[in-house]
Design an enzyme around this catalytic site. Structure first.
Site, PDB file in Angstrom:
ATOM      1  N   ARG A  83      32.724  49.859  34.741  1.00  0.00           N
ATOM      2  CA  ARG A  83      34.134  49.761  34.333  1.00  0.00           C
ATOM      3  C   ARG A  83      34.578  48.326  34.580  1.00  0.00           C
ATOM      4  O   ARG A  83      34.579  47.851  35.717  1.00  0.00           O
ATOM      5  CB  ARG A  83      34.993  50.745  35.143  1.00  0.00           C
ATOM      6  CG  ARG A  83      36.470  50.708  34.767  1.00  0.00           C
ATOM      7  CD  ARG A  83      37.272  51.713  35.597  1.00  0.00           C
ATOM      8  NE  ARG A  83      38.674  51.716  35.212  1.00  0.00           N
ATOM      9  CZ  ARG A  83      39.597  50.889  35.709  1.00  0.00           C
ATOM     10  NH1 ARG A  83      39.260  49.989  36.633  1.00  0.00           N
ATOM     11  NH2 ARG A  83      40.853  50.958  35.307  1.00  0.00           N
ATOM     12  N   LYS A  97      37.369  42.354  41.718  1.00  0.00           N
ATOM     13  CA  LYS A  97      38.036  42.901  42.898  1.00  0.00           C
ATOM     14  C   LYS A  97      37.923  41.965  44.099  1.00  0.00           C
ATOM     15  O   LYS A  97      37.104  41.045  44.132  1.00  0.00           O
ATOM     16  CB  LYS A  97      37.459  44.286  43.240  1.00  0.00           C
ATOM     17  CG  LYS A  97      37.942  45.365  42.287  1.00  0.00           C
ATOM     18  CD  LYS A  97      37.464  46.743  42.711  1.00  0.00           C
ATOM     19  CE  LYS A  97      38.064  47.819  41.801  1.00  0.00           C
ATOM     20  NZ  LYS A  97      37.568  49.168  42.141  1.00  0.00           N
TER      21      LYS A  97
END
Length: 287
Positions: free
Chosen positions: A262, A228
């Site tokens: 995740r 991210k």
């Protein structure tokens, strides 16, 4: 901080032990997810990714058909269902016993995936905020429910995120949501702080620093930081350059009590879990 509570969730009638952290592999059946390496659309790509997740140590396959990247295109429920039907048929053909979570904020989509395909977990980025029927639906389905904190929607969440006290506000958000779910009879609730969703770089790292505080709920915590912008904007480059940073943040999260990671890169996350588990003397519980 070691987990002081044995965290077990009921997955299709079997108990999954989350006191030993689990790895969830991302399978995006989308054309526009933020990390190009995660986009799988052809039958061959989906099949190969399914087998890769399992072979590299993933115990959950998270299938998503709606891109939640900032400024993502909004697609219809019909398009989302069509993509998921295509993807889930291939996943279960390749791995009939796979534990599959479906990344959706729509109650009708969740119900279809559970009832028609045997999806085991619902992973909702909106925690019911984008579909008022979601809480009642997951309670009725009786499946584990991952709810994430997000300020705004994928289309506007990064325009001007603001908090007076990010930790306090996120904790309060979950306290209200957990109570509503329990009032409906929902079980096996998992919380996700929502790194990168309606948060600045500073907000993300403040939440990471205070992650132990989420133990107050005595519920499993999922962390999704894989590749991210909170990583590559700090370190430079783009999502394709963020594997090492992802491994560092995942390791910190595990040290601070994360129960599920995740990730795009399953092998790297599985190795982080093994190292932290060895240090903490964690072993999977035999049931």
């Amino acid at each position: 901080m070691e987990n002081s509570i044995t965290k077990l969730i009921n997955v299709k009638g079997q108990l999954m032990d989350l006191s030993y952290p689990q790895v969830m592999g991302i399978l995006n059946v989308t054309p526009d997810s933020f990390y190009a390496g995660s986009r799988k659309q052809t039958e061959t790509e989906i099949a190969e990714r399914t087998l890769q997740i399992v072979s590299e140590g993933g115990s959950i396959i998270d299938v998503g058909a709606y891109s939640s990247r900032p400024n993502a295109e909004h697609i219809s429920a019909e398009e989302e269902m069509s993509r998921l039907r295509h993807g889930l048929e291939i996943v279960f053909r390749e791995c009939p016993d796979a534990i599959v979570s479906v990344d959706t904020f729509r109650a009708d989509v969740a119900r279809m995936c559970v009832e028609e395909y045997g999806a085991a977990i619902i992973n909702d980025i909106a925690a019911g905020n984008m579909d008022e029927n979601m809480f009642a639906t997951v309670a009725r389905l009786g499946v584990p429910y991952i709810m994430m904190h997000m300020q705004g929607t994928p289309q506007n969440m990064q325009q001007a995120p603001h908090y007076d006290n990010v930790l306090k506000e996120v904790l309060y958000y979950f306290s209200e949501k957990v109570q509503k779910l329990r009032d409906l009879g929902a079980k096996d609730i998992i919380i996700d702080p929502g790194f990168g969703f309606g948060k600045t770089l500073e907000h993300n790292y403040e939440l990471l620093d205070k992650m132990e505080e989420f133990q107050i709920f005595e519920l499993p915590v999922l962390v999704g930081v894989s590749r991210k912008s909170m990583i590559y904007r700090l370190l430079g480059g783009g999502p394709e350059d963020a594997l090492n940073g992802t491994s560092v943040v995942n390791t910190i999260a595990l040290m601070k009590g994360a129960d599920i990671l995740r990730v795009h890169d399953v092998r790297a996350a599985s190795e982080a879990v093994k190292i932290v588990a060895a240090m903490k003397k964690l072993t999977p519980v035999s049931l």
